[in-house]
Scaffold this motif. Sequence first.
Motif, mmCIF file in Angstrom:
data_model
loop_
_atom_site.group_PDB
_atom_site.id
_atom_site.type_symbol
_atom_site.label_atom_id
_atom_site.label_comp_id
_atom_site.label_asym_id
_atom_site.label_seq_id
_atom_site.Cartn_x
_atom_site.Cartn_y
_atom_site.Cartn_z
ATOM 1 N N SER A 38 39.957 -4.707 13.495
ATOM 2 C CA SER A 38 39.401 -6.019 13.159
ATOM 3 C C SER A 38 38.685 -6.011 11.811
ATOM 4 O O SER A 38 38.797 -6.960 11.039
ATOM 5 N N LEU A 39 37.952 -4.950 11.524
ATOM 6 C CA LEU A 39 37.187 -4.894 10.279
ATOM 7 C C LEU A 39 38.023 -4.505 9.066
ATOM 8 O O LEU A 39 37.811 -5.022 7.975
ATOM 9 N N PHE A 40 38.979 -3.595 9.249
ATOM 10 C CA PHE A 40 39.630 -2.993 8.090
ATOM 11 C C PHE A 40 41.092 -3.381 7.903
ATOM 12 O O PHE A 40 41.769 -2.832 7.040
ATOM 13 N N THR A 41 41.574 -4.350 8.669
ATOM 14 C CA THR A 41 42.848 -4.989 8.357
ATOM 15 C C THR A 41 42.501 -6.183 7.484
ATOM 16 O O THR A 41 41.546 -6.908 7.767
ATOM 17 N N ASP A 42 43.236 -6.383 6.426
ATOM 18 C CA ASP A 42 42.923 -7.463 5.494
ATOM 19 C C ASP A 42 43.312 -8.814 6.071
ATOM 20 O O ASP A 42 44.495 -9.091 6.289
ATOM 21 N N ALA A 43 42.310 -9.654 6.301
ATOM 22 C CA ALA A 43 42.561 -11.041 6.712
ATOM 23 C C ALA A 43 42.959 -11.837 5.470
ATOM 24 O O ALA A 43 42.613 -11.474 4.342
ATOM 25 N N ARG A 44 43.655 -12.917 5.684
ATOM 26 C CA ARG A 44 44.023 -13.786 4.567
ATOM 27 C C ARG A 44 42.757 -14.426 3.996
ATOM 28 O O ARG A 44 41.897 -14.892 4.724
ATOM 29 N N ALA A 45 42.667 -14.438 2.681
ATOM 30 C CA ALA A 45 41.538 -15.076 2.015
ATOM 31 C C ALA A 45 41.602 -16.581 2.221
ATOM 32 O O ALA A 45 42.688 -17.172 2.249
ATOM 33 N N ALA A 46 40.449 -17.192 2.385
ATOM 34 C CA ALA A 46 40.378 -18.652 2.485
ATOM 35 C C ALA A 46 40.762 -19.257 1.134
ATOM 36 O O ALA A 46 40.688 -18.595 0.086
ATOM 37 N N ASP A 47 41.178 -20.511 1.162
ATOM 38 C CA ASP A 47 41.608 -21.167 -0.071
ATOM 39 C C ASP A 47 40.519 -21.189 -1.139
ATOM 40 O O ASP A 47 40.808 -21.164 -2.326
ATOM 41 N N ASP A 48 39.246 -21.217 -0.726
ATOM 42 C CA ASP A 48 38.160 -21.288 -1.694
ATOM 43 C C ASP A 48 37.530 -19.928 -2.006
ATOM 44 O O ASP A 48 36.553 -19.853 -2.746
ATOM 45 N N ASP A 49 38.092 -18.829 -1.472
ATOM 46 C CA ASP A 49 37.588 -17.489 -1.774
ATOM 47 C C ASP A 49 38.002 -17.075 -3.181
ATOM 48 O O ASP A 49 39.165 -17.254 -3.566
ATOM 49 N N ALA A 50 37.044 -16.512 -3.930
ATOM 50 C CA ALA A 50 37.369 -15.931 -5.238
ATOM 51 C C ALA A 50 38.025 -14.583 -4.988
ATOM 52 O O ALA A 50 37.496 -13.749 -4.257
ATOM 53 N N LEU A 51 39.183 -14.374 -5.563
ATOM 54 C CA LEU A 51 39.917 -13.123 -5.369
ATOM 55 C C LEU A 51 39.441 -12.068 -6.360
ATOM 56 O O LEU A 51 39.133 -12.382 -7.509
ATOM 57 N N GLU A 53 39.227 -9.297 -9.138
ATOM 58 C CA GLU A 53 39.957 -9.015 -10.375
ATOM 59 C C GLU A 53 40.896 -10.144 -10.787
ATOM 60 O O GLU A 53 41.924 -9.908 -11.406
ATOM 61 N N GLY A 54 40.580 -11.355 -10.394
ATOM 62 C CA GLY A 54 41.397 -12.497 -10.791
ATOM 63 C C GLY A 54 42.817 -12.466 -10.261
ATOM 64 O O GLY A 54 43.707 -13.087 -10.816
ATOM 65 N N GLY A 55 43.044 -11.735 -9.181
ATOM 66 C CA GLY A 55 44.381 -11.615 -8.602
ATOM 67 C C GLY A 55 44.853 -12.912 -7.964
ATOM 68 O O GLY A 55 44.120 -13.892 -7.875
ATOM 69 N N ALA A 56 46.082 -12.891 -7.503
ATOM 70 C CA ALA A 56 46.660 -14.061 -6.853
ATOM 71 C C ALA A 56 47.054 -13.770 -5.406
ATOM 72 O O ALA A 56 47.416 -14.686 -4.681
ATOM 73 N N ASP A 57 46.993 -12.506 -4.997
ATOM 74 C CA ASP A 57 47.405 -12.109 -3.648
ATOM 75 C C ASP A 57 46.285 -12.416 -2.653
ATOM 76 O O ASP A 57 45.213 -11.816 -2.715
ATOM 77 N N ARG A 58 46.536 -13.343 -1.747
ATOM 78 C CA ARG A 58 45.544 -13.741 -0.750
ATOM 79 C C ARG A 58 45.601 -12.831 0.476
ATOM 80 O O ARG A 58 44.865 -12.987 1.424
ATOM 81 N N ARG A 59 46.518 -11.869 0.466
ATOM 82 C CA ARG A 59 46.699 -10.860 1.499
ATOM 83 C C ARG A 59 46.862 -11.488 2.878
ATOM 84 O O ARG A 59 47.402 -12.557 3.027
ATOM 85 N N GLY A 60 46.409 -10.755 3.902
ATOM 86 C CA GLY A 60 46.563 -11.227 5.276
ATOM 87 C C GLY A 60 47.620 -10.429 6.000
ATOM 88 O O GLY A 60 48.532 -9.863 5.388
ATOM 89 N N TRP A 61 47.465 -10.338 7.312
ATOM 90 C CA TRP A 61 48.414 -9.607 8.139
ATOM 91 C C TRP A 61 49.625 -10.494 8.388
ATOM 92 O O TRP A 61 49.497 -11.669 8.749
ATOM 93 N N TRP A 62 50.817 -9.934 8.222
ATOM 94 C CA TRP A 62 52.053 -10.719 8.332
ATOM 95 C C TRP A 62 52.189 -11.376 9.700
ATOM 96 O O TRP A 62 52.769 -12.456 9.831
ATOM 97 N N GLY A 63 51.664 -10.754 10.750
ATOM 98 C CA GLY A 63 51.765 -11.314 12.096
ATOM 99 C C GLY A 63 50.973 -12.597 12.283
ATOM 100 O O GLY A 63 51.180 -13.334 13.247
ATOM 101 N N ASP A 64 50.066 -12.902 11.353
ATOM 102 C CA ASP A 64 49.284 -14.131 11.460
ATOM 103 C C ASP A 64 50.033 -15.357 10.960
ATOM 104 O O ASP A 64 49.541 -16.477 11.084
#
Length: 151
Positions: A38-51, A53-64
Amino acid sequence: MTDIALHMADAADLLFDLALTGGQLKTDDGLRTAIAISLFTDARAADDDALPEGGADRRGWWGDVVPPIEGDTIGSRLWLLRRSKMTATVVQRAREYAAEALAWLTADRIASTVEVEAEAQHPDRLAIGVIITRPGGPERQRFDFVWSAIA
C-alpha cells in the motif's frame, strides 16, 4: 489474511523482494506485506499534483485502470516526494499520503483504527510508523519503515 512475505532489499531505492525460508516462499499472516504494498506501490498522481522534476508520467498501478470496485485503488503518492527537500510540510504530506494509502484497512474492516506517524530523521531520511488496531480487541501492531529516498 495471508500474504507472501516481502522484505525490503534496498531501502535507498525502496526495493522489495520475496522472502524465503528453507527454499520456500515465506508467508505473512499479519499486515506487514499489505502495508508495504500500500505504501510503496506508486498510486496515480491526482490531476492537481505537481510531478517531480517537471515530468509528465502520473504513474499508478496498471490494475487500477479498471478496478473491481469503483474508486478502489492500490498504492500511495509518496513517490511524489522523492526529490523533495525535507521540510515540515513534506513530512506532513508524507503522513497524509500514507494515511490515504492505508484507508482501505478500515474501509474493509481489517482494522478498527489506523494511525500514521511521519518523522524526518536526518536531512535525507523519512520514517513512517503505522499503528493498526484490529477490530477483535486491543491487539495493536506497529510497523516502521525508514528510507533515504527523499533527497
